[in-house]
Design a protein around this motif. Structure first.
Motif, PDB file in Angstrom:
ATOM      1  N   ALA A 133       2.280  17.651  -9.052  1.00  7.47           N
ATOM      2  CA  ALA A 133       2.324  16.199  -8.923  1.00  7.47           C
ATOM      3  C   ALA A 133       1.718  15.727  -7.613  1.00  7.47           C
ATOM      4  O   ALA A 133       1.652  14.546  -7.340  1.00  7.47           O
ATOM      5  CB  ALA A 133       3.770  15.721  -9.003  1.00  7.47           C
ATOM      6  N   ALA A 134       1.303  16.668  -6.766  1.00 12.43           N
ATOM      7  CA  ALA A 134       0.761  16.313  -5.460  1.00 12.43           C
ATOM      8  C   ALA A 134      -0.487  15.452  -5.599  1.00 12.43           C
ATOM      9  O   ALA A 134      -1.277  15.631  -6.510  1.00 12.43           O
ATOM     10  CB  ALA A 134       0.436  17.573  -4.671  1.00 12.43           C
ATOM     11  N   GLN A 135      -0.658  14.545  -4.662  1.00  8.55           N
ATOM     12  CA  GLN A 135      -1.788  13.645  -4.687  1.00  8.55           C
ATOM     13  C   GLN A 135      -2.721  13.959  -3.518  1.00  8.55           C
ATOM     14  O   GLN A 135      -2.480  14.871  -2.751  1.00  8.55           O
ATOM     15  CB  GLN A 135      -1.288  12.188  -4.597  1.00  8.55           C
ATOM     16  N   ALA A 136      -3.762  13.168  -3.412  1.00  6.58           N
ATOM     17  CA  ALA A 136      -4.719  13.339  -2.327  1.00  6.58           C
ATOM     18  C   ALA A 136      -4.041  13.077  -0.989  1.00  6.58           C
ATOM     19  O   ALA A 136      -2.969  12.476  -0.919  1.00  6.58           O
ATOM     20  CB  ALA A 136      -5.887  12.388  -2.528  1.00  6.58           C
ATOM     21  N   ALA A 137      -4.666  13.529   0.071  1.00 12.93           N
ATOM     22  CA  ALA A 137      -4.105  13.376   1.407  1.00 12.93           C
ATOM     23  C   ALA A 137      -4.032  11.900   1.805  1.00 12.93           C
ATOM     24  O   ALA A 137      -4.852  11.080   1.404  1.00 12.93           O
ATOM     25  CB  ALA A 137      -4.951  14.141   2.410  1.00 12.93           C
ATOM     26  N   ASP A 138      -3.030  11.563   2.606  1.00  7.97           N
ATOM     27  CA  ASP A 138      -2.890  10.207   3.124  1.00  7.97           C
ATOM     28  C   ASP A 138      -4.013   9.923   4.117  1.00  7.97           C
ATOM     29  O   ASP A 138      -4.360  10.766   4.936  1.00  7.97           O
ATOM     30  CB  ASP A 138      -1.543  10.050   3.835  1.00  7.97           C
ATOM     31  N   VAL A 139      -4.554   8.709   4.054  1.00  2.68           N
ATOM     32  CA  VAL A 139      -5.618   8.325   4.986  1.00  2.68           C
ATOM     33  C   VAL A 139      -5.170   7.220   5.931  1.00  2.68           C
ATOM     34  O   VAL A 139      -5.849   6.922   6.914  1.00  2.68           O
ATOM     35  CB  VAL A 139      -6.900   7.876   4.238  1.00  2.68           C
ATOM     36  N   GLY A 140      -4.028   6.604   5.639  1.00  2.24           N
ATOM     37  CA  GLY A 140      -3.568   5.525   6.506  1.00  2.24           C
ATOM     38  C   GLY A 140      -2.174   5.076   6.131  1.00  2.24           C
ATOM     39  O   GLY A 140      -1.504   5.684   5.288  1.00  2.24           O
ATOM     40  N   ILE A 141      -1.739   3.986   6.762  1.00  9.34           N
ATOM     41  CA  ILE A 141      -0.389   3.482   6.531  1.00  9.34           C
ATOM     42  C   ILE A 141      -0.370   1.959   6.620  1.00  9.34           C
ATOM     43  O   ILE A 141      -1.113   1.365   7.414  1.00  9.34           O
ATOM     44  CB  ILE A 141       0.590   4.088   7.559  1.00  9.34           C
ATOM     45  N   VAL A 142       0.448   1.331   5.780  1.00  9.36           N
ATOM     46  CA  VAL A 142       0.638  -0.119   5.826  1.00  9.36           C
ATOM     47  C   VAL A 142       1.667  -0.410   6.910  1.00  9.36           C
ATOM     48  O   VAL A 142       2.793   0.073   6.848  1.00  9.36           O
ATOM     49  CB  VAL A 142       1.146  -0.654   4.465  1.00  9.36           C
ATOM     50  N   ASN A 143       1.287  -1.168   7.920  1.00  5.69           N
ATOM     51  CA  ASN A 143       2.241  -1.473   8.978  1.00  5.69           C
ATOM     52  C   ASN A 143       2.724  -2.918   8.958  1.00  5.69           C
ATOM     53  O   ASN A 143       3.547  -3.299   9.783  1.00  5.69           O
ATOM     54  CB  ASN A 143       1.676  -1.120  10.359  1.00  5.69           C
ATOM     55  N   GLN A 144       2.241  -3.692   7.982  1.00  7.39           N
ATOM     56  CA  GLN A 144       2.796  -5.033   7.788  1.00  7.39           C
ATOM     57  C   GLN A 144       2.271  -5.617   6.486  1.00  7.39           C
ATOM     58  O   GLN A 144       1.111  -5.419   6.130  1.00  7.39           O
ATOM     59  CB  GLN A 144       2.419  -5.971   8.947  1.00  7.39           C
ATOM     60  N   PHE A 145       3.129  -6.313   5.768  1.00  5.72           N
ATOM     61  CA  PHE A 145       2.664  -7.085   4.620  1.00  5.72           C
ATOM     62  C   PHE A 145       3.621  -8.232   4.377  1.00  5.72           C
ATOM     63  O   PHE A 145       4.785  -8.193   4.789  1.00  5.72           O
ATOM     64  CB  PHE A 145       2.524  -6.209   3.366  1.00  5.72           C
ATOM     65  N   ALA A 146       3.131  -9.256   3.735  1.00  5.33           N
ATOM     66  CA  ALA A 146       3.957 -10.415   3.418  1.00  5.33           C
ATOM     67  C   ALA A 146       3.419 -11.057   2.153  1.00  5.33           C
ATOM     68  O   ALA A 146       2.214 -11.003   1.876  1.00  5.33           O
ATOM     69  CB  ALA A 146       3.933 -11.418   4.577  1.00  5.33           C
ATOM     70  N   GLY A 147       4.312 -11.627   1.366  1.00  5.78           N
ATOM     71  CA  GLY A 147       3.884 -12.288   0.150  1.00  5.78           C
ATOM     72  C   GLY A 147       3.657 -11.328  -1.006  1.00  5.78           C
ATOM     73  O   GLY A 147       4.198 -10.231  -1.045  1.00  5.78           O
TER      74      GLY A 147
END
Length: 234
Positions: free
Chosen positions: A29-43
């Motif tokens: 079930a493993a996926q591709a490597a992480d390339v980044g991260i969400v550090n804020q979202f709204a809405g």
């Protein structure tokens, strides 16, 4: 209980892969490597990969090459790429596809782009594990351990130097960040955690709460920092 591939992916993004092992999920079930991260979202912000159904985005979720994001009217999403330190702030209406080191715009306005100092994206990338362990009451990130051959005086001196450098980076980030951007605080919070500086972490968490009063994550970090800054935890 039915576990879909999408739910597996969501759990893995939040650093909870160990929980999946309890249910006997295979490595297939493993996926591709992480390339980044969400550090804020709204809405209204959703994402999907391939033919999967769109799913609501989450704070501090990891992103992978090929993820598709859609931002509704009035929405906002800020993500940081680990490679190159590119930080993109997208505002709706907009849609884009995540790449290896930058995003490809599909519709809407272009993102605001800044480049974070070396090392900052990697510190932000540790937030999912830290947040999860904070919720569970555990300690996610071990304090920094220097080689045994280094004497205590040298250890203290090096620690003070690294903290001083980190705080200088924080001030630089804060000077260029928008008022509601807590990227600088998240970076400093992670650094202070390495050195168990709980009282200072409490101050940083309080600043996060002022900047993002409705953020559940900032509330969790604030409560945890207050608990560990108490006399019984020192």
């Amino acid at each position: 209980m039915i576990i879909t591939m999408q739910s597996i992916r969501n759990v893995a993004r939040l650093g909870l892969i160990g929980s999946l092992l309890i249910f006997g999920i295979s490595h297939g079930a493993a996926q591709a490597a992480d390339v980044g991260i969400v550090n804020q979202f709204a809405g209204d912000v959703t994402y999907h990969s391939g033919n999967a159904e769109p799913t609501q985005a989450q704070a501090f979720m990891r992103v992978r090459d090929g993820d598709q994001f859609s931002i509704g009217a009035g929405g906002l999403l800020r993500l940081v790429y680990f490679q190159g330190g590119r930080q993109e702030t997208w505002k709706g209406l907009a849609s884009f596809r995540v790449g290896a080191a930058l995003s490809e715009q599909d519709s809407g306005s272009k993102p605001e782009v800044t480049i974070l100092p070396t090392g900052v994206p990697q510190k932000l990338g540790r937030m999912p594990e830290l947040l999860q362990n904070v919720r569970l009451g555990g300690v996610a990130l071990r304090s920094v351990k220097l080689p045994l051959s280094i004497d205590k005086k040298t250890e203290v001196t090096e620690g003070k130097t690294k903290l001083s450098e980190a705080k200088a980076i924080y001030r630089k980030l804060r000077a260029s960040a928008t008022p509601d951007d807590i990227t600088p605080e998240l970076y400093l919070f992670s650094i202070l955690h390495d050195y168990s500086r709980y009282a200072e972490m409490k101050s940083v968490a309080r600043n996060m709460r002022k900047r993002q009063p409705n953020s559940i994550e900032s509330k969790v970090l604030m409560a945890w920092a207050e608990k560990h800054a108490a006399p019984s935890h020192k």
